[in-house]
Scaffold this active site. Structure first.
Site, PDB file in Angstrom:
ATOM      1  N   TYR A 147       0.821  -1.204   0.000  1.00 34.39           N
ATOM      2  CA  TYR A 147       0.000   0.000   0.000  1.00 34.39           C
ATOM      3  C   TYR A 147       0.860   1.260   0.000  1.00 34.39           C
ATOM      4  O   TYR A 147       0.518   2.253   0.627  1.00 34.39           O
ATOM      5  CB  TYR A 147      -0.909   0.010   1.229  1.00 34.39           C
ATOM      6  CG  TYR A 147      -1.926  -1.113   1.293  1.00 34.39           C
ATOM      7  CD1 TYR A 147      -2.305  -1.820   0.157  1.00 34.39           C
ATOM      8  CD2 TYR A 147      -2.522  -1.454   2.502  1.00 34.39           C
ATOM      9  CE1 TYR A 147      -3.238  -2.837   0.220  1.00 34.39           C
ATOM     10  CE2 TYR A 147      -3.469  -2.474   2.576  1.00 34.39           C
ATOM     11  CZ  TYR A 147      -3.820  -3.162   1.431  1.00 34.39           C
ATOM     12  OH  TYR A 147      -4.757  -4.168   1.502  1.00 34.39           O
ATOM     13  N   GLY A 235     -11.782  -1.004  10.600  1.00 40.87           N
ATOM     14  CA  GLY A 235     -11.098  -1.414  11.816  1.00 40.87           C
ATOM     15  C   GLY A 235      -9.877  -2.265  11.532  1.00 40.87           C
ATOM     16  O   GLY A 235      -9.645  -2.701  10.404  1.00 40.87           O
ATOM     17  N   ASP A 236      -9.110  -2.493  12.588  1.00 41.30           N
ATOM     18  CA  ASP A 236      -7.939  -3.373  12.560  1.00 41.30           C
ATOM     19  C   ASP A 236      -8.334  -4.654  13.278  1.00 41.30           C
ATOM     20  O   ASP A 236      -8.647  -4.631  14.474  1.00 41.30           O
ATOM     21  CB  ASP A 236      -6.775  -2.679  13.269  1.00 41.30           C
ATOM     22  CG  ASP A 236      -5.504  -3.520  13.318  1.00 41.30           C
ATOM     23  OD1 ASP A 236      -5.594  -4.763  13.284  1.00 41.30           O
ATOM     24  OD2 ASP A 236      -4.411  -2.938  13.434  1.00 41.30           O
ATOM     25  N   HIS A 255      -2.234 -16.793   6.189  1.00 34.71           N
ATOM     26  CA  HIS A 255      -0.909 -17.085   5.612  1.00 34.71           C
ATOM     27  C   HIS A 255       0.057 -15.898   5.710  1.00 34.71           C
ATOM     28  O   HIS A 255       1.238 -16.047   5.445  1.00 34.71           O
ATOM     29  CB  HIS A 255      -1.033 -17.598   4.174  1.00 34.71           C
ATOM     30  CG  HIS A 255      -1.389 -16.571   3.146  1.00 34.71           C
ATOM     31  ND1 HIS A 255      -1.404 -16.869   1.795  1.00 34.71           N
ATOM     32  CD2 HIS A 255      -1.744 -15.263   3.241  1.00 34.71           C
ATOM     33  CE1 HIS A 255      -1.732 -15.790   1.110  1.00 34.71           C
ATOM     34  NE2 HIS A 255      -1.943 -14.809   1.956  1.00 34.71           N
TER      35      HIS A 255
END
Length: 345
Positions: A147, A235-236, A255
């Site tokens: 990102y 959210g995280d 993964h």
């Protein structure tokens, strides 16, 4: 002499030259070769392609002829000149706008994954990802490389959307999910899997949970946000409260992370999950002995150079899900890239 070396030598050369094939594919996508030929009213010669792309005549001709050899392009002779057009393979998978296009994921592979793979030997020695060497980004900031700009983020999200457009329905049909009326896709990105869920199971509603920047892009650029059965939640998932749901989907999530972080996340999911609900893990499963399939092993090396995690065997997923509280763990291979693991609360 070469012909006397036999199949082993030929196989070795094929392996050694594999990176060249990948780069031909990446470069042709990057330059816009397939889009140009798709938009052209007729096949183009290399001079016309070179002129449109602003690329060198010699390099363009070499690239086009290599793409012909790889069956990405087809060539005919008209007026004494070779002219080029897309093959069905290229038209289907390499042209932006095709319903089955994989172009954006290939661009991500060329711009991000390939750069990290240059440092595979260091990753094996050190046991950690190579973002610092590849991009100057600390290894613990996993998604800062993916990102690193809004354009890169959008491209990665589009790439995953394209992957799930082809493979989502198959993996979501591995188990009957109709008993789960409210489904939460953790790290759901563009909402592609959520859209596939409500299409396959019309009685279901879906929540897409992801970090704020991803949710904002999803709402601006992807059509899943227009479906009233799909909502978005920022959210995280390691820190923030998770929406209550009957089923949680973790697709290409576990993964990325160490066993410890996976266990932490699975415990959080278990606490948020409604009684009688469940979790669907979507990943590429390793064989029981961990020595195949080859594609999954390569994906696992990709996790080594890019993340903290790895691909796992069915037994390893059971070992993560059981201690988190989940029961009745079932693993199902789909025959495609991604497999399904379903467990209940």
């Amino acid at each position: 002499m070469c012909s006397q070396e036999g199949e082993g030598y030929s196989l070795l050369k094929e392996y050694a030259n594999g990176f060249m094939v990948s780069q031909v594919l990446f470069a042709a996508c990057e330059l816009g070769v397939f889009e140009l030929l798709a938009e052209a009213l007729e096949p183009l010669d290399s001079a016309a392609v070179s002129s449109h792309l602003g690329s060198s005549p010699q390099g363009t001709e070499l690239l086009l002829n290599t793409c012909v050899s790889l069956k990405l392009l087809q060539a005919d002779v008209r007026g004494g000149k070779a002219v080029y057009a897309n093959t069905e393979l290229a038209s289907t998978y390499l042209v932006r706008g095709s319903p089955r296009s994989q172009r954006d994921m290939l661009l991500y592979a060329g711009r991000t994954a390939y750069v990290c793979w240059r440092h595979l030997a260091e990753a094996v020695r050190e046991g950690r990802n190579q973002y610092l060497k590849a991009f100057g980004i600390p290894s613990e900031e996993l998604f800062s490389a993916i990102y690193r700009s809004e354009d890169e983020r959008l491209q990665f999200m589009q790439g995953l959307q394209d992957v799930w457009r082809l493979e989502g329905a198959t993996v979501l049909a591995a188990f009957d999910l109709s008993p789960f009326p409210l489904i939460c896709d953790l790290g759901g990105g563009s909402g592609a899997l959520a859209k596939a869920c409500v299409s396959l199971y019309p009685g279901c509603r879906a929540i897409v949970f992801d970090i704020p920047g991803v949710v904002q892009i999803a709402k601006r650029h992807f059509s899943a946000s227009e479906d009233e059965r799909i909502s978005f939640h920022e959210g995280d998932f390691f820190k923030d409260a998770l929406p209550e749901a009957d089923l949680y989907i973790l697709a290409r999530v576990l993964h990325d992370w160490t066993d410890a972080k996976c266990s932490h996340l699975l415990q959080r999911v278990y606490r948020a999950c409604r009684t009688g609900g469940g979790i669907l893990v979507i990943e590429s499963l390793l064989d029981t002995d961990g020595r195949g399939p080859l594609t999954t092993l390569l994906y696992s090396l990709n996790m080594l150079v890019q993340t903290e995690g790895r691909e796992r065997t069915p037994a390893e997923y059971r070992a993560l899900l059981g201690p988190a509280g989940f029961r009745d763990v079932r693993c199902r291979r789909t025959g495609g890239t991604y497999d399904a693991v379903l467990a209940r609360k």
